[in-house]
Motif scaffolding. Structure first.
Motif, PDB file in Angstrom:
ATOM      1  N   LEU A 504     -23.348  22.528   4.935  1.00 23.41           N
ATOM      2  CA  LEU A 504     -23.065  21.109   5.133  1.00 23.41           C
ATOM      3  C   LEU A 504     -24.269  20.364   5.702  1.00 23.41           C
ATOM      4  O   LEU A 504     -24.377  19.148   5.565  1.00 23.41           O
ATOM      5  CB  LEU A 504     -21.861  20.962   6.068  1.00 23.41           C
ATOM      6  CG  LEU A 504     -21.262  19.570   6.250  1.00 23.41           C
ATOM      7  CD1 LEU A 504     -20.720  19.030   4.925  1.00 23.41           C
ATOM      8  CD2 LEU A 504     -20.155  19.602   7.298  1.00 23.41           C
ATOM      9  N   PHE A 505     -25.202  21.101   6.308  1.00 24.02           N
ATOM     10  CA  PHE A 505     -26.355  20.470   6.965  1.00 24.02           C
ATOM     11  C   PHE A 505     -27.646  20.699   6.182  1.00 24.02           C
ATOM     12  O   PHE A 505     -28.742  20.606   6.733  1.00 24.02           O
ATOM     13  CB  PHE A 505     -26.485  21.014   8.393  1.00 24.02           C
ATOM     14  CG  PHE A 505     -25.230  20.820   9.194  1.00 24.02           C
ATOM     15  CD1 PHE A 505     -24.928  19.591   9.756  1.00 24.02           C
ATOM     16  CD2 PHE A 505     -24.311  21.860   9.325  1.00 24.02           C
ATOM     17  CE1 PHE A 505     -23.753  19.400  10.461  1.00 24.02           C
ATOM     18  CE2 PHE A 505     -23.135  21.679  10.030  1.00 24.02           C
ATOM     19  CZ  PHE A 505     -22.855  20.446  10.603  1.00 24.02           C
ATOM     20  N   HIS A 506     -27.500  20.966   4.892  1.00 23.02           N
ATOM     21  CA  HIS A 506     -28.675  21.195   4.057  1.00 23.02           C
ATOM     22  C   HIS A 506     -29.568  19.957   4.022  1.00 23.02           C
ATOM     23  O   HIS A 506     -30.796  20.062   4.004  1.00 23.02           O
ATOM     24  CB  HIS A 506     -28.231  21.576   2.637  1.00 23.02           C
ATOM     25  CG  HIS A 506     -29.329  22.099   1.773  1.00 23.02           C
ATOM     26  ND1 HIS A 506     -29.991  21.327   0.841  1.00 23.02           N
ATOM     27  CD2 HIS A 506     -29.895  23.324   1.711  1.00 23.02           C
ATOM     28  CE1 HIS A 506     -30.907  22.063   0.235  1.00 23.02           C
ATOM     29  NE2 HIS A 506     -30.872  23.281   0.738  1.00 23.02           N
ATOM     30  N   ASP A 507     -28.959  18.782   4.009  1.00 18.17           N
ATOM     31  CA  ASP A 507     -29.694  17.512   4.085  1.00 18.17           C
ATOM     32  C   ASP A 507     -29.204  16.794   5.342  1.00 18.17           C
ATOM     33  O   ASP A 507     -28.176  16.119   5.330  1.00 18.17           O
ATOM     34  CB  ASP A 507     -29.415  16.669   2.839  1.00 18.17           C
ATOM     35  CG  ASP A 507     -30.235  15.376   2.794  1.00 18.17           C
ATOM     36  OD1 ASP A 507     -30.605  14.868   3.877  1.00 18.17           O
ATOM     37  OD2 ASP A 507     -30.479  14.861   1.685  1.00 18.17           O
ATOM     38  N   ARG A 510     -28.594  12.933   5.280  1.00 17.14           N
ATOM     39  CA  ARG A 510     -27.448  12.523   4.469  1.00 17.14           C
ATOM     40  C   ARG A 510     -26.122  12.805   5.187  1.00 17.14           C
ATOM     41  O   ARG A 510     -25.225  11.960   5.214  1.00 17.14           O
ATOM     42  CB  ARG A 510     -27.496  13.241   3.118  1.00 17.14           C
ATOM     43  CG  ARG A 510     -26.581  12.621   2.068  1.00 17.14           C
ATOM     44  CD  ARG A 510     -26.892  13.224   0.713  1.00 17.14           C
ATOM     45  NE  ARG A 510     -25.964  12.757  -0.310  1.00 17.14           N
ATOM     46  CZ  ARG A 510     -25.944  13.210  -1.569  1.00 17.14           C
ATOM     47  NH1 ARG A 510     -26.830  14.137  -1.960  1.00 17.14           N
ATOM     48  NH2 ARG A 510     -25.067  12.742  -2.441  1.00 17.14           N
ATOM     49  N   ILE A 511     -26.010  13.984   5.797  1.00 18.46           N
ATOM     50  CA  ILE A 511     -24.760  14.295   6.480  1.00 18.46           C
ATOM     51  C   ILE A 511     -24.622  13.464   7.751  1.00 18.46           C
ATOM     52  O   ILE A 511     -23.516  13.053   8.131  1.00 18.46           O
ATOM     53  CB  ILE A 511     -24.642  15.807   6.786  1.00 18.46           C
ATOM     54  CG1 ILE A 511     -23.227  16.152   7.273  1.00 18.46           C
ATOM     55  CG2 ILE A 511     -25.661  16.263   7.815  1.00 18.46           C
ATOM     56  CD1 ILE A 511     -22.126  15.846   6.316  1.00 18.46           C
ATOM     57  N   ALA A 512     -25.735  13.170   8.419  1.00 16.17           N
ATOM     58  CA  ALA A 512     -25.665  12.348   9.631  1.00 16.17           C
ATOM     59  C   ALA A 512     -25.142  10.945   9.304  1.00 16.17           C
ATOM     60  O   ALA A 512     -24.347  10.376  10.054  1.00 16.17           O
ATOM     61  CB  ALA A 512     -27.031  12.276  10.301  1.00 16.17           C
ATOM     62  N   ASP A 633     -25.122  22.975  -4.690  1.00 17.59           N
ATOM     63  CA  ASP A 633     -23.794  22.966  -4.082  1.00 17.59           C
ATOM     64  C   ASP A 633     -23.686  21.916  -2.980  1.00 17.59           C
ATOM     65  O   ASP A 633     -22.675  21.206  -2.874  1.00 17.59           O
ATOM     66  CB  ASP A 633     -23.461  24.348  -3.529  1.00 17.59           C
ATOM     67  CG  ASP A 633     -23.343  25.404  -4.632  1.00 17.59           C
ATOM     68  OD1 ASP A 633     -23.325  25.018  -5.814  1.00 17.59           O
ATOM     69  OD2 ASP A 633     -23.279  26.602  -4.306  1.00 17.59           O
ATOM     70  N   SER A 634     -24.713  21.796  -2.146  1.00 15.44           N
ATOM     71  CA  SER A 634     -24.643  20.807  -1.065  1.00 15.44           C
ATOM     72  C   SER A 634     -24.672  19.391  -1.620  1.00 15.44           C
ATOM     73  O   SER A 634     -23.964  18.503  -1.119  1.00 15.44           O
ATOM     74  CB  SER A 634     -25.788  21.020  -0.069  1.00 15.44           C
ATOM     75  OG  SER A 634     -27.051  20.821  -0.690  1.00 15.44           O
TER      76      SER A 634
END
Length: 693
Positions: A504-507, A510-512, A633-634
């Motif tokens: 989930l934290f690959h980017d 973006r997730i922030a 996938d992310s």
């Protein structure tokens, strides 16, 4: 321990049900009966939590004054009478599903597994394998199937998880005082039963304990006896603990000792089920019995295999137990002679085709010793056939004799109390007796939107309350900052690297942005254990703890320590969305998502394990490619969250409810309730695996 407490406590003053609470505590039927749980909790709620939900410990702490108070509490006594009447009816039914559908069927099933997850009060499980085994036993009990289970007693359990301030996992022994465990000696009239198990050139003394799980018995083998050498007493101290010698010794006790325990008990199974390769020595011991009775090895092998079923649970090569040949030879000692083989002949039974000689592999051994074998989802069956094709020379992948029985979950254990009450009200009191009946779940449309949403919010509130009590150290402030109104994603399971807990934290940018949207906030709760020897899994836990402290993510990401049955139950019932993103196709099944779906928590998952066959348009979300790729996938996960999931969750009407989200919840419950219940699973084992055997 003397006489069996189950038998001792059936008396008491006429009309007074309180003495029978101890009897109830010795049968794990209470663990899936909310009103029975409430009887023990209401003795003293503080002590109930302090004793880790162990009824025998809670009963031992009731003061004389409190007993006197309870004896005058007519409402509590009436509740006791109601629960005990239902308990008696359950144990002595006029008929069961099995007796009605298979009248006169004399089959007896022996179910061997290295771990069993019945409840947090008996922590002899590590993860999905044990929880699945516990659900299998409970369901066999509900259905009236004549099944007897065999496992090991681990007085130090698996481990209690604690995190230090830097997020390092600390593995502490479980504390399980024997007097507060629901174990009784397995011998006649509650007498001790001690068997002898050959371990190398020595004989090991093994005690047999009995645990009642509804209508069935589970027999647990214990090596902690004074007559054994100190190193032998510790063989079963920890689940999956110690070095390779400890592991093979545990599996000798389980497989060979399990057969001998059943013989000593006078139990004569007609079908033998090895649940994972840990139990494969069961087949060798049964072949030794046939040879001892006059067969030669070439006759004993098919005679044993014809009544044996094997379930493999992992498509990950590292998950398949392998020992060195010399270690196997040392611990199996006299067994080759008992089989009528030389040492090389016995070792070759566990040779993995294509692997260098010198290894003793438990999965190939189990495959050779069983007539029927299966994976635990349709996709896993396909993967397993390809994985083990070399064991079947001359057969194509499609011809490899490994089928699949997709895992399911025990409805009574995993469905939240508010859901149970709501379904009792709208679907009728008997719905739980037929959890795999499609008609039951089609009636979900009868539930008013407000009732459905309130049931979910009740469970979400319970999760947040538990999370605040579990959080310690720096994590406590982060948990306190969670917003109960925000879309809450849950991720909880065994921490292995292929499960990609940090995908989930690959980017991060973006997730922030997604998590910190003031108008549509999102937050994530993580939990899970890594094996004490799995540095990679432990590293993922530490990485998540460190991520939770980044200023952009603080109060939006938390990791809850002390993962156990109780916390897992609260998470699958209380989050809004269930996330699962293993590296496809390495997830055999993934039953945590089934538990979530059963509680109206939609899945957002890679199409792996059960979700590959469970996903339908409208019952959740699927993402990812055919083979796991972090970038692909992310990116698909972020896109789903941004464009579909978050907007749908916050698309509220004037009542503060999202009708579209509720439809996904209903569809999720329909899918899991009927197709992925353990009732469907165990019936399928009976018809497709046990019956042919």
């Amino acid at each position: 321990m003397g006489a069996d407490p189950y038998e001792e406590t059936t008396g008491g003053p006429p009309g007074n049900p309180l003495p029978r609470l101890r009897e109830l505590a010795y049968n794990l039927w209470w663990t899936w009966q909310p009103d029975a749980v409430a009887l023990f909790r209401d003795l003293d709620p503080a002590q109930w939590d302090a004793t880790e939900h162990r009824p025998l410990a809670a009963l031992a702490r009731v003061t004389p004054d409190r007993w006197a108070e309870l004896a005058r509490d007519t409402e509590y006594l009436a509740r006791c009478q109601t629960v005990l009447a239902r308990f008696d009816h359950y144990l002595h039914p006029t008929s069961t599903w099995f007796s009605r559908t298979h009248p006169g069927d004399g089959r007896q099933i022996a179910y061997f597994c290295a771990e069993f997850g019945f409840h947090e009060s008996v922590p002899i499980y590590a993860g999905g394998l044990g929880i699945l085994a516990g659900d299998h036993c409970k369901t066999a009990s509900d259905l009236g199937i004549p099944l007897t289970a065999v496992g090991l007693w681990y007085p130090r359990g698996y481990f209690h998880q604690r995190l230090d301030d830097d997020g390092h996992q600390l593995a502490e022994p479980e504390v399980m005082p024997l007097e507060f465990m629901p174990l009784t000696p397995a011998g006649p009239d509650g007498a001790d039963l001690i068997i002898q198990v050959p371990l190398g050139e020595e004989d090991l003394a093994v005690q047999v304990w009995r645990v009642r799980v509804g209508r069935i018995s589970v027999y647990l083998l214990d090596t902690n006896l004074a007559e054994n050498q100190p190193e032998h007493r510790a063989i079963c101290a920890h689940l999956y603990g110690g070095d390779r010698e400890t592991r093979i010794a545990q599996e000798v006790v389980l497989g060979i000792g399990g057969v001998r325990a059943l013989r000593a008990l006078g139990i004569a199974p007609t079908i033998w089920h090895m649940n994972e390769g840990h139990a494969a020595f069961m087949g060798l011991e049964r072949m030794r019995e046939f040879v001892s009775a006059g067969m030669d090895f070439t006759e004993a092998w098919p005679a044993q295999a014809s009544t044996t079923v094997f379930t493999t649970h992992t498509p990950v090569p590292a998950g398949n137990e392998i020992f060195r040949d010399d270690l196997a030879a040392r611990y199996l000692g006299r067994l080759p002679a008992g089989l009528g083989l030389d040492l090389r002949g016995m070792l070759d039974l566990a040779n993995e085709a294509g692997a260098p000689q010198g290894t003793f592999a438990m999965t190939p051994l189990a495959l050779r010793l069983s007539h029927r074998a299966n994976g635990v989802s349709a996709l896993h069956g396909k993967v397993a056939r390809a994985m083990w094709q070399k064991q079947f020379p001359g057969l194509t992948v499609e011809q490899v004799p490994i089928t699949s029985v997709t895992n399911g979950v025990h409805t009574g254990t995993w469905i939240g109390d508010p859901w149970r009450s709501l379904l009792d009200q709208y679907l009728g009191q008997d719905w739980l007796a037929h959890p795999d009946d499609p008609d039951v779940w089609q009636r979900l449309d009868q539930l008013p939107d407000s009732a459905l949403w309130n049931a979910h919010l009740s469970l979400k509130h319970a999760l947040f309350t538990l999370a605040r009590t579990r959080a310690t150290g720096p994590m406590a402030a982060l948990v306190a900052a969670l917003d109960p109104a925000a879309l809450t994603i849950g991720f909880a399971r065994r921490f292995a690297t292929y499960k990609r807990a940090t995908l989930l934290f690959h980017d991060l940018d973006r997730i922030a942005r997604l998590l910190t949207d003031l108008g549509r906030p999102v937050q994530v709760i993580f939990a899970g254990k890594a094996h004490p020897a799995d540095a990679g899994g432990q590293g993922l836990i530490q990485a998540l703890v460190q991520l939770s402290r980044q200023p952009a993510l603080a109060g939006k990401v938390v990791f809850l320590e002390g993962y156990d049955h109780a916390l897992g139950r609260a998470l699958v019932q209380g989050v809004d969305l269930w996330l699962n993103n293993p590296e496809r196709p390495q997830e055999a099944s993934g039953t945590s998502g089934q538990k979530a779906g059963l509680n109206g928590v939609p899945n957002c998952s890679i199409r792996d394990g059960w979700w590959d066959e469970g996903f339908q348009e409208g019952n959740g979300w699927a993402f990812g490619g055919e083979i796991g790729d972090d970038y692909v996938d992310s990116d698909q996960l972020y896109t789903l969250l941004e464009r579909e999931i978050v907007p749908l969750y916050y698309d509220r009407n004037e009542s503060g409810i999202s009708p579209g989200w509720l439809e996904v919840m209903r569809a999720s419950m329909r899918t899991v309730g009927q197709a992925f219940s353990a009732a469907r699973m165990v019936k399928e084992y009976l018809e497709r695996m046990y019956h042919p055997a």
